[in-house]
Motif scaffolding. Structure first.
Motif, PDB file in Angstrom:
ATOM      1  N   LEU A   1      14.170  25.066 116.523  1.00 38.36           N
ATOM      2  CA  LEU A   1      15.492  24.447 116.642  1.00 38.36           C
ATOM      3  C   LEU A   1      16.540  25.231 115.865  1.00 38.36           C
ATOM      4  O   LEU A   1      17.639  25.497 116.372  1.00 38.36           O
ATOM      5  CB  LEU A   1      15.434  23.003 116.138  1.00 38.36           C
ATOM      6  N   ALA A   2      16.206  25.595 114.629  1.00 41.98           N
ATOM      7  CA  ALA A   2      17.175  26.311 113.797  1.00 41.98           C
ATOM      8  C   ALA A   2      17.527  27.660 114.411  1.00 41.98           C
ATOM      9  O   ALA A   2      18.690  28.087 114.374  1.00 41.98           O
ATOM     10  CB  ALA A   2      16.622  26.482 112.392  1.00 41.98           C
ATOM     11  N   ARG A   3      16.528  28.345 114.972  1.00 41.87           N
ATOM     12  CA  ARG A   3      16.793  29.638 115.601  1.00 41.87           C
ATOM     13  C   ARG A   3      17.666  29.492 116.842  1.00 41.87           C
ATOM     14  O   ARG A   3      18.345  30.433 117.245  1.00 41.87           O
ATOM     15  CB  ARG A   3      15.481  30.324 115.956  1.00 41.87           C
ATOM     16  N   ALA A   4      17.631  28.306 117.452  1.00 42.52           N
ATOM     17  CA  ALA A   4      18.466  28.047 118.628  1.00 42.52           C
ATOM     18  C   ALA A   4      19.879  27.630 118.244  1.00 42.52           C
ATOM     19  O   ALA A   4      20.705  27.347 119.118  1.00 42.52           O
ATOM     20  CB  ALA A   4      17.824  26.962 119.490  1.00 42.52           C
ATOM     21  N   GLY A   5      20.169  27.588 116.936  1.00 40.07           N
ATOM     22  CA  GLY A   5      21.515  27.270 116.484  1.00 40.07           C
ATOM     23  C   GLY A   5      21.758  25.813 116.164  1.00 40.07           C
ATOM     24  O   GLY A   5      22.902  25.423 115.908  1.00 40.07           O
ATOM     25  N   VAL A   6      20.716  24.983 116.165  1.00 36.07           N
ATOM     26  CA  VAL A   6      20.889  23.573 115.823  1.00 36.07           C
ATOM     27  C   VAL A   6      21.205  23.463 114.333  1.00 36.07           C
ATOM     28  O   VAL A   6      20.521  24.081 113.507  1.00 36.07           O
ATOM     29  CB  VAL A   6      19.605  22.768 116.160  1.00 36.07           C
ATOM     30  N   PRO A   7      22.230  22.709 113.945  1.00 31.23           N
ATOM     31  CA  PRO A   7      22.550  22.551 112.520  1.00 31.23           C
ATOM     32  C   PRO A   7      21.341  22.048 111.730  1.00 31.23           C
ATOM     33  O   PRO A   7      20.516  21.299 112.251  1.00 31.23           O
ATOM     34  CB  PRO A   7      23.680  21.517 112.525  1.00 31.23           C
ATOM     35  N   PHE A   8      21.260  22.458 110.466  1.00 30.45           N
ATOM     36  CA  PHE A   8      20.074  22.168 109.676  1.00 30.45           C
ATOM     37  C   PHE A   8      19.815  20.665 109.551  1.00 30.45           C
ATOM     38  O   PHE A   8      18.662  20.230 109.579  1.00 30.45           O
ATOM     39  CB  PHE A   8      20.195  22.800 108.290  1.00 30.45           C
ATOM     40  N   ALA A   9      20.858  19.869 109.377  1.00 32.75           N
ATOM     41  CA  ALA A   9      20.658  18.419 109.249  1.00 32.75           C
ATOM     42  C   ALA A   9      20.062  17.843 110.535  1.00 32.75           C
ATOM     43  O   ALA A   9      19.150  17.008 110.489  1.00 32.75           O
ATOM     44  CB  ALA A   9      21.975  17.722 108.914  1.00 32.75           C
ATOM     45  N   ASP A  10      20.562  18.291 111.673  1.00 33.42           N
ATOM     46  CA  ASP A  10      20.024  17.830 112.954  1.00 33.42           C
ATOM     47  C   ASP A  10      18.611  18.369 113.166  1.00 33.42           C
ATOM     48  O   ASP A  10      17.742  17.682 113.715  1.00 33.42           O
ATOM     49  CB  ASP A  10      20.931  18.274 114.107  1.00 33.42           C
ATOM     50  N   THR A  11      18.372  19.607 112.742  1.00 27.90           N
ATOM     51  CA  THR A  11      17.032  20.186 112.838  1.00 27.90           C
ATOM     52  C   THR A  11      16.036  19.333 112.063  1.00 27.90           C
ATOM     53  O   THR A  11      14.938  19.044 112.555  1.00 27.90           O
ATOM     54  CB  THR A  11      17.028  21.623 112.286  1.00 27.90           C
ATOM     55  N   ALA A  12      16.409  18.919 110.849  1.00 25.66           N
ATOM     56  CA  ALA A  12      15.519  18.085 110.027  1.00 25.66           C
ATOM     57  C   ALA A  12      15.208  16.773 110.721  1.00 25.66           C
ATOM     58  O   ALA A  12      14.043  16.354 110.808  1.00 25.66           O
ATOM     59  CB  ALA A  12      16.164  17.845 108.664  1.00 25.66           C
ATOM     60  N   ALA A  13      16.231  16.117 111.245  1.00 27.25           N
ATOM     61  CA  ALA A  13      16.039  14.812 111.884  1.00 27.25           C
ATOM     62  C   ALA A  13      15.182  14.932 113.143  1.00 27.25           C
ATOM     63  O   ALA A  13      14.269  14.128 113.368  1.00 27.25           O
ATOM     64  CB  ALA A  13      17.389  14.199 112.226  1.00 27.25           C
ATOM     65  N   ARG A  14      15.441  15.934 113.940  1.00 28.68           N
ATOM     66  CA  ARG A  14      14.726  16.092 115.214  1.00 28.68           C
ATOM     67  C   ARG A  14      13.293  16.598 115.019  1.00 28.68           C
ATOM     68  O   ARG A  14      12.454  16.426 115.896  1.00 28.68           O
ATOM     69  CB  ARG A  14      15.513  17.036 116.129  1.00 28.68           C
ATOM     70  N   SER A  15      13.028  17.225 113.883  1.00 25.06           N
ATOM     71  CA  SER A  15      11.687  17.768 113.628  1.00 25.06           C
ATOM     72  C   SER A  15      10.775  16.784 112.920  1.00 25.06           C
ATOM     73  O   SER A  15       9.576  17.048 112.790  1.00 25.06           O
ATOM     74  CB  SER A  15      11.784  19.050 112.786  1.00 25.06           C
TER      75      SER A  15
END
Length: 227
Positions: free
Chosen positions: A187-201
């Motif tokens: 997700l992070a490599r795809a440009g998703v913001p870190f806060a959203d990456t944390a929630a979605r992961s």
């Protein structure tokens, strides 16, 4: 340059990387094991619980990265015996069998193709892995809790832990952390913001994501992505 492609061996990936000036690199834990070729030598990379720094190994490399849980059945070695290790295949197999596989690789125009052919020959002689292993990986990769996954598979907690160590090199909770890290990095490599990456992961918050990335990958997330 690193290049990879889908293998003809189900669930596996074939990869290669040419020589670099220093050979340094960082291999992140992913729940997998690899059969490696390096300038004529055959090796096995066990499952990692933290980033493996390749140091200054010379020459070109090729590898077959097996799907999580499949390599121990192919190699005849429990994964937990190889956790965080790189060993010569000759330390695990009789010398004659290693020479036979080496000849298959040497006969190929591309070592990566030869290594894939060798892996296919190994797989043809062993039974298919327990399908519950792939179901376990799928459930944990999707963020399912370990206890709920064990119930769904009809396996007790202790038996699940034993089978996980044999197949993956560590228990299901560690495997879940490793797979969650891989979800977050994608997700992070795809440009998703870190806060959203944390929630979605499946992390509790961004701070939890930061701690796990630093512990498992050895670098802060932003530095890891830049590298």
């Amino acid at each position: 340059m690193y290049v990879e492609r889908v293998s003809r061996l189900v669930g596996a990936v074939v990869w290669s990387v040419g020589p670099s000036r220093d050979g340094a690199g960082r291999v992140l834990p992913d729940g997998c094991m690899d059969l490696l070729w390096n300038d004529g030598a055959l090796l096995v990379a066990g499952p990692d619980t933290h980033a493996h720094l390749t140091g200054h190994a010379p020459g070109a490399w090729a590898g077959v990265r097996f799907a999580p849980g499949t390599a121990p059945g192919l190699l005849g070695v429990p994964a937990h015996e190889l956790t965080n290790r790189r060993v010569d295949l000759a330390d695990l197999w009789p010398a004659a069998e290693v020479r036979r596989l080496g000849a298959v690789v040497d006969a190929a125009a591309d070592p990566a193709d030869g290594l894939e052919e060798a892996a296919l020959r190994i797989a043809a002689d062993v039974p298919a892995p327990d399908p519950r292993l792939s179901r376990l990986v799928g459930a944990l990769a999707a963020g399912r809790p370990v206890a709920a996954t064990a119930d769904e598979l009809g396996i007790g907690a202790r038996q699940l832990h034993r089978r996980s160590r044999t197949a993956f090199g560590y228990g299901p909770k560690t495997l879940g952390r490793v797979l969650r890290l891989q979800r977050a990095l994608a997700l992070a490599r795809a440009g998703v913001p870190f806060a959203d990456t944390a929630a979605r992961s499946g992390f509790a918050d961004q701070a939890h994501l930061a701690r796990d990335v630093k512990e498992l990958a050895g670098l802060p997330l932003r530095e890891l992505l830049a590298a």
